[in-house]
Design an enzyme around this catalytic site. Sequence first.
Site, PDB file in Angstrom:
ATOM      1  N   PRO A 161      44.005  26.460 -23.235  1.00 57.38           N
ATOM      2  CA  PRO A 161      43.915  27.743 -22.514  1.00 57.38           C
ATOM      3  C   PRO A 161      43.366  28.857 -23.413  1.00 57.38           C
ATOM      4  O   PRO A 161      42.939  29.892 -22.911  1.00 57.38           O
ATOM      5  CB  PRO A 161      45.347  28.028 -22.080  1.00 57.38           C
ATOM      6  CG  PRO A 161      46.212  27.092 -22.849  1.00 57.38           C
ATOM      7  CD  PRO A 161      45.376  25.954 -23.278  1.00 57.38           C
ATOM      8  N   GLU A 214      52.512  22.754 -27.463  1.00 56.95           N
ATOM      9  CA  GLU A 214      51.906  24.060 -27.773  1.00 56.95           C
ATOM     10  C   GLU A 214      50.514  23.939 -28.388  1.00 56.95           C
ATOM     11  O   GLU A 214      49.895  24.943 -28.723  1.00 56.95           O
ATOM     12  CB  GLU A 214      52.822  24.862 -28.708  1.00 56.95           C
ATOM     13  CG  GLU A 214      54.191  25.168 -28.121  1.00 56.95           C
ATOM     14  CD  GLU A 214      54.120  25.980 -26.841  1.00 56.95           C
ATOM     15  OE1 GLU A 214      53.402  26.986 -26.830  1.00 56.95           O
ATOM     16  OE2 GLU A 214      54.761  25.594 -25.850  1.00 56.95           O
ATOM     17  N   ARG A 267      28.083  14.730 -12.984  1.00 58.04           N
ATOM     18  CA  ARG A 267      27.188  14.913 -11.837  1.00 58.04           C
ATOM     19  C   ARG A 267      25.849  15.503 -12.245  1.00 58.04           C
ATOM     20  O   ARG A 267      24.912  15.521 -11.451  1.00 58.04           O
ATOM     21  CB  ARG A 267      27.859  15.724 -10.723  1.00 58.04           C
ATOM     22  CG  ARG A 267      28.236  17.126 -11.091  1.00 58.04           C
ATOM     23  CD  ARG A 267      29.061  17.779  -9.993  1.00 58.04           C
ATOM     24  NE  ARG A 267      28.305  18.124  -8.788  1.00 58.04           N
ATOM     25  CZ  ARG A 267      27.451  19.128  -8.715  1.00 58.04           C
ATOM     26  NH1 ARG A 267      27.211  19.885  -9.757  1.00 58.04           N
ATOM     27  NH2 ARG A 267      26.807  19.383  -7.594  1.00 58.04           N
ATOM     28  N   ASP A 291      23.393  24.517  -6.260  1.00 57.31           N
ATOM     29  CA  ASP A 291      24.801  24.766  -6.606  1.00 57.31           C
ATOM     30  C   ASP A 291      25.049  26.249  -6.836  1.00 57.31           C
ATOM     31  O   ASP A 291      24.240  26.927  -7.446  1.00 57.31           O
ATOM     32  CB  ASP A 291      25.179  24.078  -7.930  1.00 57.31           C
ATOM     33  CG  ASP A 291      25.255  22.572  -7.817  1.00 57.31           C
ATOM     34  OD1 ASP A 291      25.210  22.068  -6.689  1.00 57.31           O
ATOM     35  OD2 ASP A 291      25.357  21.928  -8.865  1.00 57.31           O
TER      36      ASP A 291
HETATM   37 CL1  6GU Z   1      41.931  23.347 -20.987  1.00 55.71          CL
HETATM   38  N1  6GU Z   1      44.574  23.391 -21.028  1.00 55.71           N
HETATM   39  C1  6GU Z   1      45.753  23.902 -20.649  1.00 55.71           C
HETATM   40  N2  6GU Z   1      46.874  23.348 -21.119  1.00 55.71           N
HETATM   41  N3  6GU Z   1      45.868  24.940 -19.842  1.00 55.71           N
HETATM   42  C2  6GU Z   1      44.737  25.460 -19.384  1.00 55.71           C
HETATM   43  C3  6GU Z   1      43.486  24.984 -19.718  1.00 55.71           C
HETATM   44  C4  6GU Z   1      43.428  23.933 -20.569  1.00 55.71           C
HETATM   45  N4  6GU Z   1      42.553  25.726 -19.119  1.00 55.71           N
HETATM   46  C5  6GU Z   1      43.221  26.639 -18.419  1.00 55.71           C
HETATM   47  N5  6GU Z   1      44.530  26.499 -18.570  1.00 55.71           N
END
Ligand code: 6GU
Length: 277
Positions: free
Chosen positions: A96, A123, A165, A180
């Site tokens: 994230p 984590e 794709r 797209d």
């Molecule tokens: Cl790539 N991993 C995690 N754990 N949470 C996320 C993410 C990735 N992308 C958005 N939220």
Amino acid sequence: MRVDVVTIFPEYLEPLNVSLVGKARARGQLDVRVHDLRRWTHDRHHTVDDTPYGGGPGMVMKPEPWGEALDDIIASGAPAAPGEPPARPVLVVPTPSGVPFTQTLAVELSARPWLIFAPARYEGIDRRVIEEYGEHLDVYEVSIGDYVLAGGEAAVLVITEAVARLLPGVLGNAESHRDDSFAPGAMADLLEGPVYTKPPEWRGRGIPEVLLSGHHGKIARWRRDEAFRRTARNRPDLIERCDPAALDKHDRALLAELGWEQRPDGRFGRTAGVVEE
Ligand code: 6GU
């Protein structure tokens, strides 16, 4: 393209056997190998995590299993031809805290012959792993959106499908990606508008007349208008960012009608005080 995934939940990657990605694998266009990270542990409990230095909640993935796994997988890359150097994979680390995954990044990754995904649970992975492999490989830390998942495996599914794709021969003509949303080109940065198929009337609801007219020019114009309407409503940030030079007179008139005005710098912004219907 070769794709390796190292995970403590190999079953989570089962969807890679289905649909577009599954078919690309069956056709030999995509070589996907899913590995259980615990294979590279040496203790009775197959430990992959430990407490964070400095304290704090949660657990951190230990560097040793990742190092051994990545070394083995990288070493398995056979030279493309005898005497040639082995292929150099790209390391993709879903997190994230990574850079946003976009269509532009999907296109970039689709040009690489070999991706290795290192999705973390807990984590995250001990930082030294990313530093170590960053010395020899291109490493992309990538986020799929502004929300938090329990692990990166779902992101691996998302990224793999978006990349697969784009590979030559994976999509049939019928599903061409030229139009797209977010594809580079004429409709760049506009969302796609609504679509219809038979029957011509369903529960009293008809089809927009223009789509039955056979007038290709009018249909194209209508589709572009609908794309603008949907984009202005759902993704106003895309209208704010759009290059005014890419808009014709009709586009500008439509945006004005939708409550947008051109600012002194040429960019579009919401007209103050105009309330959307
Ligand atoms: Cl790539 N991993 C995690 N754990 N949470 C996320 C993410 C990735 N992308 C958005 N939220």
